[in-house]
Design an enzyme around this catalytic site. Structure first.
Site, PDB file in Angstrom:
ATOM      1  N   HIS A   1     -22.796  23.537  63.019  1.00 27.98           N
ATOM      2  CA  HIS A   1     -22.847  22.816  64.299  1.00 27.98           C
ATOM      3  C   HIS A   1     -22.009  23.546  65.352  1.00 27.98           C
ATOM      4  CE1 HIS A   1     -23.480  18.929  61.815  1.00 27.98           C
ATOM      5  NE2 HIS A   1     -24.576  19.097  62.515  1.00 27.98           N
TER       6      HIS A   1
ATOM      7  N   CYS B   1     -15.957  15.308  62.194  1.00 25.97           N
ATOM      8  CA  CYS B   1     -17.203  14.692  61.703  1.00 25.97           C
ATOM      9  C   CYS B   1     -16.977  13.370  60.991  1.00 25.97           C
ATOM     10  CB  CYS B   1     -17.936  15.660  60.803  1.00 25.97           C
ATOM     11  SG  CYS B   1     -16.971  16.255  59.467  1.00 25.97           S
TER      12      CYS B   1
HETATM   13  C1  CIR Z   1     -24.525  18.044  56.589  1.00 30.07           C
HETATM   14  O1  CIR Z   1     -24.929  19.147  56.237  1.00 30.07           O
HETATM   15  O2  CIR Z   1     -25.124  17.360  57.401  1.00 30.07           O
HETATM   16  C2  CIR Z   1     -23.254  17.523  55.943  1.00 30.07           C
HETATM   17  N1  CIR Z   1     -23.167  17.988  54.595  1.00 30.07           N
HETATM   18  C3  CIR Z   1     -22.043  17.951  56.725  1.00 30.07           C
HETATM   19  C4  CIR Z   1     -22.001  17.394  58.114  1.00 30.07           C
HETATM   20  C5  CIR Z   1     -20.749  17.724  58.821  1.00 30.07           C
HETATM   21  N2  CIR Z   1     -20.792  17.204  60.135  1.00 30.07           N
HETATM   22  C6  CIR Z   1     -20.075  17.660  61.140  1.00 30.07           C
HETATM   23  O3  CIR Z   1     -19.336  18.598  60.998  1.00 30.07           O
HETATM   24  N3  CIR Z   1     -20.236  17.088  62.319  1.00 30.07           N
END
Ligand code: CIR
Length: 258
Positions: free
Chosen positions: A160, A247
């Site tokens: 991201h 997150c």
């Molecule tokens: C994903 O791949 O969507 C999750 N395993 C990790 C998301 C992490 N989100 C973030 O950093 N905003």
């Protein structure tokens, strides 16, 4: 007053989405303890933590940042880029509706909150594998008339935009220049991560303090040398799921006009 919305760690976090990492065993009890300590850190920084129950069927649901973009006036519930994560959005909408009017990103557009960096009234949005031009266009249609500018930003090599850059003090961004061009953030001052810590650009600014992973001591030194007050949290198990500190929460200002 700030509210921090969090959600407990799914029993199935081991089946999370992974894009840039090899799968490793996640110690679920340790992940839960780390998540709890993260919630305590937010509380210590003055947030009222609204801790939502874990959704065991949704492995990535602890990462609530991705399912909404909370602005002063409204909240935009996203349509996450990973199909496995789309039901998370429906679960957060009623929670946010207690605080804000809700707008929705509609199919076929996709948007992950982890791709949206807010600096004042500017929204920088990562052109990542998760956020599509339709999703970004919808965000522009929603936020533009409310006085926000939207700037799409190319990212490479990371999940991201906020894997590559976050705001670490008012008007100061922490950047991994391998993953995003540090020149695109207008007047913001730039601190670069230590090159030996590529994943170190994600910190969560609460007021004047930065919640920051314990695993990046070299970059932490750079932050402290710049006068930034760091609150260290160990999120090593959540990092195995490609998560970091922004997150795991949605931060909302409440009790002021919006
Ligand atoms: C994903 O791949 O969507 C999750 N395993 C990790 C998301 C992490 N989100 C973030 O950093 N905003």
């Amino acid at each position: 007053m700030r509210v921090a919305i969090t959600r407990g760690v799914s029993a199935r976090i081991g089946a999370c989405e992974l894009t840039h990492l090899e799968r490793q065993v996640i110690d679920i009890e340790r992940a839960r303890a780390q998540h709890h300590a993260y919630e305590e850190a937010l509380e210590q920084l003055g947030c009222r933590v609204e801790s939502l129950p874990a959704l065991d069927d949704l492995p990535d649901s602890v990462f609530v940042e991705d399912v909404a973009v909370v602005l002063d006036e409204i909240a935009v519930v996203t349509r996450p880029g990973a199909p496995s994560r789309r039901p998370e959005a429906a679960a957060i909408a009623p929670v946010l509706a207690a605080h804000r009017s809700i707008m929705l990103i509609q199919a076929p557009g996709t948007l992950d909150g982890g791709d949206v960096l807010r600096l004042g009234r500017q929204l920088f949005v990562g052109l990542s594998g998760r956020s599509s031009s339709s999703g970004i266009g919808q965000l522009r249609d929603i936020a533009g008339p409310r006085g926000y500018t939207i700037t799409p930003v190319p990212v490479r090599g990371c999940l991201h935009l906020k894997s590559a850059v976050t705001e670490v003090a008012p008007g100061v961004v922490l950047v991994n220049p391998e993953w995003v061009d540090p020149g695109v953030f207008g007047d913001a001052a730039v601190i670069e991560v230590d090159p030996r810590e590529p994943g170190a650009a994600n910190g969560l600014l609460i007021g004047s303090r930065l919640v920051y992973p314990a695993s990046f001591p070299k970059t932490r030194r750079r932050l402290e040398n710049a006068g930034i007050g760091v609150v260290s949290v160990d999120v090593s198990e959540l990092q195995k799921a490609e998560g970091a500190v922004t997150c795991c929460s949605l931060i909302l200002s409440v009790g002021q006009p919006h």
